[in-house]
Write an enzyme that holds these catalytic residues in place. Structure first.
Site, PDB file in Angstrom:
ATOM      1  N   GLY A  49      12.653  35.942  78.409  1.00 53.26           N
ATOM      2  CA  GLY A  49      13.155  34.880  77.833  1.00 53.26           C
ATOM      3  C   GLY A  49      14.314  34.904  76.843  1.00 53.26           C
ATOM      4  N   GLN A  54      19.360  32.684  69.646  1.00 52.02           N
ATOM      5  CA  GLN A  54      19.604  34.344  69.845  1.00 52.02           C
ATOM      6  C   GLN A  54      20.915  34.754  70.197  1.00 52.02           C
ATOM      7  OE1 GLN A  54      15.760  34.567  72.200  1.00 52.02           O
ATOM      8  NE2 GLN A  54      15.745  36.686  70.962  1.00 52.02           N
ATOM      9  N   CYS A  98      10.764  40.776  71.124  1.00 52.31           N
ATOM     10  CA  CYS A  98      11.868  39.926  70.951  1.00 52.31           C
ATOM     11  C   CYS A  98      13.123  40.694  71.032  1.00 52.31           C
ATOM     12  CB  CYS A  98      11.510  39.086  69.689  1.00 52.31           C
ATOM     13  SG  CYS A  98      12.787  37.832  69.489  1.00 52.31           S
ATOM     14  N   LEU A  99      13.945  40.059  71.532  1.00 53.57           N
ATOM     15  CA  LEU A  99      15.339  40.777  71.695  1.00 53.57           C
ATOM     16  C   LEU A  99      16.051  40.851  70.257  1.00 53.57           C
ATOM     17  CD1 LEU A  99      16.911  39.495  75.002  1.00 53.57           C
ATOM     18  CD2 LEU A  99      15.521  41.723  74.530  1.00 53.57           C
ATOM     19  N   HIS A 140       6.880  31.305  72.081  1.00 54.32           N
ATOM     20  CA  HIS A 140       7.610  32.230  71.621  1.00 54.32           C
ATOM     21  C   HIS A 140       9.071  31.610  71.523  1.00 54.32           C
ATOM     22  CE1 HIS A 140       8.949  36.390  70.678  1.00 54.32           C
ATOM     23  NE2 HIS A 140      10.092  35.994  71.193  1.00 54.32           N
ATOM     24  N   GLU A 141       9.576  31.512  72.776  1.00 53.94           N
ATOM     25  CA  GLU A 141      10.887  30.798  72.884  1.00 53.94           C
ATOM     26  C   GLU A 141      11.242  29.543  72.187  1.00 53.94           C
ATOM     27  OE1 GLU A 141      12.891  33.090  73.942  1.00 53.94           O
ATOM     28  OE2 GLU A 141      11.703  34.029  75.023  1.00 53.94           O
ATOM     29  N   HIS A 144      11.960  29.786  68.645  1.00 52.55           N
ATOM     30  CA  HIS A 144      13.192  30.043  68.147  1.00 52.55           C
ATOM     31  C   HIS A 144      13.942  28.875  67.617  1.00 52.55           C
ATOM     32  CE1 HIS A 144      13.468  34.459  68.568  1.00 52.55           C
ATOM     33  NE2 HIS A 144      13.061  34.223  70.009  1.00 52.55           N
TER      34      HIS A 144
HETATM   35 ZN    ZN Z   1      12.321  36.097  70.649  1.00 53.79          ZN
END
Ligand code: ZN
Length: 183
Positions: A49, A54, A98-99, A140-141, A144
């Site tokens: 995701g 991000q 997480c990226l 989670h997404e 952000h």
């Molecule tokens: Zn993340």
């Protein structure tokens, strides 16, 4: 489409509240290009995701690989201006990465049944329910989009580790107790 640079923890853009996308702009080249870039970037970095902040775009857009429907092929889900309603107080604990927080994995407990309202990439209203890990990924997404990282949601930082060590030492316990729990 283009591969975009991923903002990592410490970059203030990850702490901003993202702006909603005006619905009539969803079909615009700007937003369609953004969605394409997000998908390309997510796959390049092996994410499941990605949220627009991000990749340095403070807009309420999320892309996800949706492979949660048993017996159905995976597909991409795009959530624009998403709203989450919690359908239970019960939580489940899953390992999250997480990226934007490269190299780390940690346990987060989140409500395990939600309803999501959002616009899709065509500008159509969508509404669906998600449970278990799918509910966790969405939360989670969407976090952000309000400037939150999964680390903010952790109750016990002892359950955070470098991913390799998490796998060696911490994962077992999470797997042993995939605990739906009252919260
Ligand atoms: Zn993340």
């Amino acid at each position: 489409m283009a591969l975009r640079k991923v903002a990592v923890m410490g970059n203030p853009i990850l702490r901003e509240v993202a702006a909603p996308v005006p619905v009539k702009e969803i079909a615009s080249e700007r937003i369609q290009t953004l969605i394409g870039d997000m998908v390309e970037t997510m796959f390049e970095y092996d994410g499941r995701g990605l949220a627009a902040p991000q990749i340095h775009e403070s807009l309420q857009v999320v892309v996800m690989l949706w492979d949660f429907d048993a017996g159905k092929e995976a597909y991409l889900k795009v959530l624009i201006n998403p709203e989450i309603e919690f359908l239970t107080q019960k939580t489940s604990t899953y390992a999250e990465g997480c990226l934007s927080v490269p190299g780390l994995t940690g346990d987060v407990s989140r409500p395990n049944h939600i309803r999501v309202k959002a616009y899709n990439e065509k500008g159509e209203k969508t509404e669906f329910e998600a449970q278990g890990f799918a509910a966790t990924v969405i939360q989670h997404e969407c976090d952000h989009l309000i400037g939150k990282l999964y680390l903010d949601r952790m109750k016990d930082l002892k359950r955070l580790g470098f991913s390799k060590e998490y796998g060696r030492f911490l994962a077992q316990e999470t797997t042993r107790n995939p605990r739906p729990e009252g919260d």
